[in-house]
Design a protein around this motif. Structure first.
Motif, PDB file in Angstrom:
ATOM      1  N   ASP A 111       0.849  13.309   3.442  1.00  0.00           N
ATOM      2  CA  ASP A 111      -0.352  13.083   3.985  1.00  0.00           C
ATOM      3  C   ASP A 111       0.198  13.226   5.430  1.00  0.00           C
ATOM      4  O   ASP A 111       0.725  11.883   5.514  1.00  0.00           O
ATOM      5  CB  ASP A 111      -0.993  12.357   3.516  1.00  0.00           C
ATOM      6  CG  ASP A 111      -2.474  12.068   5.267  1.00  0.00           C
ATOM      7  OD1 ASP A 111      -2.720  12.740   5.961  1.00  0.00           O
ATOM      8  OD2 ASP A 111      -3.390  12.121   4.531  1.00  0.00           O
ATOM      9  N   ASP A 145       0.865  -0.923   0.035  1.00  0.00           N
ATOM     10  CA  ASP A 145      -0.093   0.286  -0.013  1.00  0.00           C
ATOM     11  C   ASP A 145       0.935   0.757  -0.001  1.00  0.00           C
ATOM     12  O   ASP A 145       0.263   2.514   0.567  1.00  0.00           O
ATOM     13  CB  ASP A 145      -0.848   0.045   1.327  1.00  0.00           C
ATOM     14  CG  ASP A 145      -0.395  -0.280   2.365  1.00  0.00           C
ATOM     15  OD1 ASP A 145       0.943  -0.180   2.731  1.00  0.00           O
ATOM     16  OD2 ASP A 145      -1.425  -0.614   3.424  1.00  0.00           O
ATOM     17  N   ARG A 158       0.763   7.432   1.240  1.00  0.00           N
ATOM     18  CA  ARG A 158      -0.277   7.520   0.320  1.00  0.00           C
ATOM     19  C   ARG A 158      -0.678   8.462  -0.937  1.00  0.00           C
ATOM     20  O   ARG A 158      -0.617   8.308  -1.791  1.00  0.00           O
ATOM     21  CB  ARG A 158      -1.151   8.484   1.712  1.00  0.00           C
ATOM     22  CG  ARG A 158      -2.636   8.795   0.845  1.00  0.00           C
ATOM     23  CD  ARG A 158      -4.151   9.127   1.329  1.00  0.00           C
ATOM     24  NE  ARG A 158      -5.201   9.381   1.059  1.00  0.00           N
ATOM     25  CZ  ARG A 158      -5.454  10.391   1.474  1.00  0.00           C
ATOM     26  NH1 ARG A 158      -5.935  10.403   2.948  1.00  0.00           N
ATOM     27  NH2 ARG A 158      -6.810  10.169   0.950  1.00  0.00           N
ATOM     28  N   TYR A 217      -0.800   9.383   7.018  1.00  0.00           N
ATOM     29  CA  TYR A 217      -0.051   8.309   5.800  1.00  0.00           C
ATOM     30  C   TYR A 217       0.295   8.975   4.848  1.00  0.00           C
ATOM     31  O   TYR A 217       0.212   9.241   3.560  1.00  0.00           O
ATOM     32  CB  TYR A 217      -1.675   8.294   4.998  1.00  0.00           C
ATOM     33  CG  TYR A 217      -2.542   7.638   6.368  1.00  0.00           C
ATOM     34  CD1 TYR A 217      -2.495   6.132   6.381  1.00  0.00           C
ATOM     35  CD2 TYR A 217      -3.909   8.614   6.292  1.00  0.00           C
ATOM     36  CE1 TYR A 217      -3.734   6.748   7.717  1.00  0.00           C
ATOM     37  CE2 TYR A 217      -5.150   8.402   7.414  1.00  0.00           C
ATOM     38  CZ  TYR A 217      -4.844   6.675   7.884  1.00  0.00           C
ATOM     39  OH  TYR A 217      -5.981   6.553   8.414  1.00  0.00           O
TER      40      TYR A 217
END
Ligand SMILES: Nc1ncnc2c1ncn2[C@@H]1O[C@H](COP(=O)(O)OP(=O)(O)OP(=O)(O)O)[C@@H](O)[C@H]1O
Ligand SMILES: [Mg+2]
Length: 245
Positions: A220, A15, A226, A223
């Protein structure tokens, strides 16, 4: 036709998004330097241009065709660390790449084929200024000479695209300047496409006909993985560059 085209390339690992919205094209003979903060995906981008990493999304073309799914001699790479084989002398280090390939077809090289390969290797060693070190072994070479040898190893295959990942980062400043001259001269003579990553902004402007800046557009704090980096600046640096016609 463009040598390379990247259409809206994305690259993520799990991710973690490393690259996003990368659009890029370059022509034969262009010399692109690539700068950006550590970890922003520069090496990842080079690995995609070499063909050893695939984009997660988007389209990457080499000479107008889908990227071949394996590395090829049309694209060569030089890393910061040397890629020489310690048990072979300089000229054999240059020849080994070609021998591998041709020997698959013809068995061990012999006769005229061998002579041609040696002549080609000698020509390349002259171009990188290693003609007097042909029979030396890697441990007998300075850092600059080892890096010249790495460049010779890539050039013998006459790549259309040469990829360089901080190739002079480990060298003393004086030696890097010699390497700059060398690279500019070889590039002017052979006119292959180059994409070179560097941390040194003055090196980027001195060598590149184009300077590409990679960075994140959005961040961010909660995160950090991200958002990925993209090309935030594409600067024409051909004016005033040495060897520019
Ligand atoms: N094979 C991999 N698996 C997982 N994550 C990876 C992999 N390769 C790279 N990454 C991650 O992708 C990001 C970009 O790495 P990359 O090596 O491309 O950065 P870079 O811009 O070349 O950095 P540097 O300037 O320090 O060399 C890093 O966060 C790295 O951890
Ligand atoms: Mg890197």
């Amino acid at each position: 036709m463009n040598l390379v085209e990247a259409h809206n390339i994305w690259k993520s690992y799990g991710d973690t998004i490393v690259l996003e919205h990368v659009n890029f094209s370059m022509k034969d003979g262009e010399f692109c330097t690539l700068v950006g903060p550590s970890g922003c995906g520069k090496t990842t981008f080079l690995r995609m241009l070499l063909g050893i990493e695939v984009p997660s999304k988007g389209k990457l073309l080499f000479e107008g065709k889908d990227y071949p799914q394996e590395p090829s001699d049309e694209r060569g790479i030089v890393f910061q660390r040397y890629s020489t084989l310690s048990h072979l002398n300089v000229i054999d280090n240059v020849i080994i790449g070609m021998e591998f390939e041709q020997s698959q077809l013809f068995g061990k090289l012999f006769g005229k084929a061998k002579k041609r390969v040696y002549e080609k290797a000698e020509e390349i060693l002259c171009a990188v200024g290693l003609q007097d070190a042909k029979y030396q072994y890697p441990h007998e070479l300075s850092g600059g000479m080892k890096q010249r040898l790495s460049i010779a190893q890539s050039l013998i295959k006459q790549p259309k695209l040469l990829l360089l990942d901080e190739p002079f980062g480990a060298l003393d400043p004086g030696i890097s300047i010699d390497m700059h001259e060398l690279l500019l001269d070889i590039h002017a003579k052979l006119n292959f496409g180059v994409v070179m990553v560097t941390h040194d902004i003055s090196e980027a402007f001195k060598l590149g006909t184009r300077v590409l800046v990679f960075d994140k557009v959005k961040t961010d704090k909660e995160y950090p993985n991200r958002f990925g980096s993209t090309i935030v600046n594409d600067i024409d640096s051909s004016k005033g560059r040495k060897n520019e016609k």
